[in-house]
Write a protein that holds these residues in place. Structure first.
Motif, mmCIF file in Angstrom:
data_model
loop_
_atom_site.group_PDB
_atom_site.id
_atom_site.type_symbol
_atom_site.label_atom_id
_atom_site.label_comp_id
_atom_site.label_asym_id
_atom_site.label_seq_id
_atom_site.Cartn_x
_atom_site.Cartn_y
_atom_site.Cartn_z
ATOM 1 N N TYR A 181 0.824 -1.212 0.000
ATOM 2 C CA TYR A 181 0.000 0.000 0.000
ATOM 3 C C TYR A 181 0.856 1.259 0.000
ATOM 4 N N PHE A 182 1.896 1.277 0.837
ATOM 5 C CA PHE A 182 2.705 2.485 0.946
ATOM 6 C C PHE A 182 3.777 2.562 -0.136
ATOM 7 N N ALA A 183 4.169 1.426 -0.707
ATOM 8 C CA ALA A 183 5.174 1.451 -1.775
ATOM 9 C C ALA A 183 4.584 1.960 -3.085
ATOM 10 N N SER A 184 3.344 1.587 -3.378
ATOM 11 C CA SER A 184 2.699 1.994 -4.632
ATOM 12 C C SER A 184 1.270 2.434 -4.343
ATOM 13 N N PRO A 187 -4.452 5.448 -6.280
ATOM 14 C CA PRO A 187 -5.305 6.643 -6.168
ATOM 15 C C PRO A 187 -6.790 6.316 -6.076
ATOM 16 N N GLY A 188 -7.161 5.104 -6.473
ATOM 17 C CA GLY A 188 -8.571 4.734 -6.420
ATOM 18 C C GLY A 188 -8.972 4.025 -5.160
#
Length: 243
Positions: A181-184, A187-188
């Motif tokens: 989640y935090f690496a990539s 936006p949706g």
């Protein structure tokens, strides 16, 4: 397998309208975070408790917990800094745990009256093999989908549940979901709770029965309810749950 509880207490809780962050508001003489830590201890299933606080509240939080003798409790309790958002706080807490072979419980300090037996129920289900477990209660109100002020649908409430905490996970799985989640950032997608993050990561989530007492203190009305149903003379810590 070790069981580690992360208690989210870094938020400001502005909707409650208190002079201090919500976790440090007193309910019949004891702060919400004290009560949440106590419930974890009384569940008799937790091996360590990590309280996530904002940096500016660390000294005060330590003083509160020390005065309540919770820093000398049978279960180790330590503090670490949370982040600006709840997801940031949980991720910060997870990164302080060195061992992947553990069960982690994520709990809101604002759910201060959560019964210890419910905590044990969530934990047992994870220990039995479920990678992600959430406590739920039926939805009493009719729910409407809206667009602006127009109703666009009425979902069948028979299949709806309100979700509570603690939510329980295998630590390795929750860590992997947070890393992705935090690496990539997607936006949706916004992780509204840890279970939704696991769903997004493709991990099955199962439910156990929640409890009405695990409601979240968010507004002044919630605090009024909590005061009404809380016994002023209730015991503090170290009672074994009835179930």
């Amino acid at each position: 397998m070790r069981v580690i509880a992360l208690i989210a207490a870094a938020g400001r809780g502005t909707r409650l309208g208190a002079a201090v962050p919500k976790a440090f508001v007193r309910l019949r003489g004891r702060t919400l975070v004290e009560r949440s830590v106590t419930a974890m201890i009384n569940s008799a299933v937790v091996d360590e408790i990590i309280v996530l606080v904002s940096p500016d509240m660390e000294s005060y939080a330590r003083e509160v917990l020390a005065t309540a003798q919770l820093l000398d409790a049978p279960v180790p309790v330590r503090l670490t800094h949370g982040g600006g958002e709840r997801a940031d706080s949980v991720w910060a807490g997870l990164r302080t745990i060195p061992d992947d072979e553990a069960v982690v419980l994520i709990h809101d300090a604002a759910r201060a009256l959560t019964p210890p037996g419910m905590i044990a129920r969530v934990t047992r289900r994870v220990l039995e093999g479920a990678p992600a477990v959430i406590p739920v209660v039926p939805v009493a109100d009719t729910i409407k989908q809206v667009d602006g002020d127009a109703v666009t649908g009425t979902p069948d409430r028979a299949s709806l549940r309100a979700v509570q905490t603690p939510q329980g996970f295998l630590l390795s799985g929750l860590r992997a979901a947070n890393e992705a989640y935090f690496a990539s950032p997607d936006p949706g997608f916004v992780a509204t709770d840890d279970a939704s993050l696991m769903e997004w990561h493709g991990v099955p989530v199962v439910t156990v029965q929640g409890d009405p007492m695990a409601f979240k203190v968010t507004t002044p009305i919630d605090m009024t309810l909590a005061r009404t149903i809380t016994d002023e003379a209730e015991p503090t810590i170290f009672e074994v749950p009835s179930e």
